[in-house]
Design an enzyme around this catalytic site. Sequence first.
Site, PDB file in Angstrom:
ATOM      1  CG  ASP A  67      -0.279  -0.135   2.500  1.00 20.86           C
ATOM      2  OD1 ASP A  67       0.585  -0.324   2.116  1.00 20.86           O
ATOM      3  OD2 ASP A  67      -0.893  -0.529   3.679  1.00 20.86           O
ATOM      4  CG  ASN A 136      -8.006   1.261  11.935  1.00 16.70           C
ATOM      5  OD1 ASN A 136      -7.355   0.114  12.360  1.00 16.70           O
ATOM      6  ND2 ASN A 136      -8.259   2.017  11.885  1.00 16.70           N
ATOM      7  CG  HIS A 138      -5.541  -0.259   9.477  1.00 11.62           C
ATOM      8  ND1 HIS A 138      -5.459   1.411   9.255  1.00 11.62           N
ATOM      9  CD2 HIS A 138      -4.621  -0.702   9.025  1.00 11.62           C
ATOM     10  CE1 HIS A 138      -4.380   1.392   8.643  1.00 11.62           C
ATOM     11  NE2 HIS A 138      -3.283   0.158   9.408  1.00 11.62           N
ATOM     12  CD  GLU A 143      -7.896   2.607   7.133  1.00  7.96           C
ATOM     13  OE1 GLU A 143      -8.081   2.070   8.236  1.00  7.96           O
ATOM     14  OE2 GLU A 143      -7.174   3.690   6.839  1.00  7.96           O
TER      15      GLU A 143
HETATM   16  C1  F6R Z   1       1.519  -0.525   6.318  1.00  7.46           C
HETATM   17  C2  F6R Z   1       0.744  -1.238   5.990  1.00  7.46           C
HETATM   18  C3  F6R Z   1      -0.432  -0.696   7.618  1.00  7.46           C
HETATM   19  C4  F6R Z   1       0.271  -1.532   8.526  1.00  7.46           C
HETATM   20  C5  F6R Z   1      -0.172  -0.824   9.596  1.00  7.46           C
HETATM   21  C6  F6R Z   1       0.241  -1.394  11.209  1.00  7.46           C
HETATM   22  O1  F6R Z   1       2.378  -1.338   5.102  1.00  7.46           O
HETATM   23  O2  F6R Z   1      -0.215  -1.437   5.610  1.00  7.46           O
HETATM   24  O3  F6R Z   1      -1.617  -1.136   7.438  1.00  7.46           O
HETATM   25  O4  F6R Z   1       0.575  -3.085   8.472  1.00  7.46           O
HETATM   26  O5  F6R Z   1      -1.254  -0.052   9.840  1.00  7.46           O
HETATM   27  O6  F6R Z   1       1.306  -0.729  11.162  1.00  7.46           O
HETATM   28  P1  F6R Z   1       2.542  -1.293  12.706  1.00  7.46           P
HETATM   29  O7  F6R Z   1       3.726  -2.017  11.454  1.00  7.46           O
HETATM   30  O8  F6R Z   1       3.184   0.728  12.062  1.00  7.46           O
HETATM   31  O9  F6R Z   1       2.168  -1.187  13.806  1.00  7.46           O
END
Ligand code: F6R
Length: 242
Positions: A67, A136, A138, A143
């Site tokens: 993403d 959350n 995701h 989302e």
């Molecule tokens: C980033 C992504 C997000 C993260 C998620 C957790 O490429 O796809 O979904 O994996 O927000 O982020 P961290 O690992 O920083 O806690």
Amino acid sequence: MQLNIYKNYQELSEQVARQILQQVIDKPEAVICMASGDTPKLTCQLLAAMAAKEGTDFSRATFIGLDEWLGIPPDNTGSCHYFLHHYLFEPLRLATGQVFVFDALTANPAKACADMDAVIAEKGGIDLMIVGIGMNGHIGFNEPGVSFNLHAHVIDLDETTITVGQKYFAEPVPLSQGITLGLQHLLDARKAIVIANGAKKAGIIYKTIHNKIGNDIPATVIRLHNNGEIAIDEEAASMLTR
Ligand code: F6R
């Protein structure tokens, strides 16, 4: 769905890095999708070290970036582009033609999504998808409220994602939309692993495993995957034992 609980972040990251390496040994032309963020950082570093030490040939593999923050330039150190190039693609010495990431500055996001879907289809689908989980619930930028059946798409970011996302940036940035692979990509991947570490993820991991499967917690989708895994450390698992 398999649940693997490792002692700590180091052990979790070693095991995930080992799975990626093994995937490429088993199938040199493997297609691997990687998230960016704090969780996979050590996995990427360990993978690069293991590949160098063991002389693993990555020259036929394909890497897909999960993403991106729409509108954030690739040289911004908080971008997913920067993360993946810095921690993974450059250390593994991947050629330009082996890596596919979303262009955050594209004038035509719909085309960027269609192009990404086409690349994945042309390459024969994703073999291994490694994703983190947001506070959350995701996955990528899928989302809460997202359909489970989407492929690549543009999405308005949730307030939690906008707030938490500032942690990646040296200076505050306006975040509003993301461009992301969809949960259908995760369902279609031959193997999908959700990784999480730390006590701050304990609540959302509990919900991912125990709540009803539904798009209010997108990560519950992993329970529908016939080769899905949740790989976490003991801190992220700490609510499961209560
Ligand atoms: C980033 C992504 C997000 C993260 C998620 C957790 O490429 O796809 O979904 O994996 O927000 O982020 P961290 O690992 O920083 O806690």
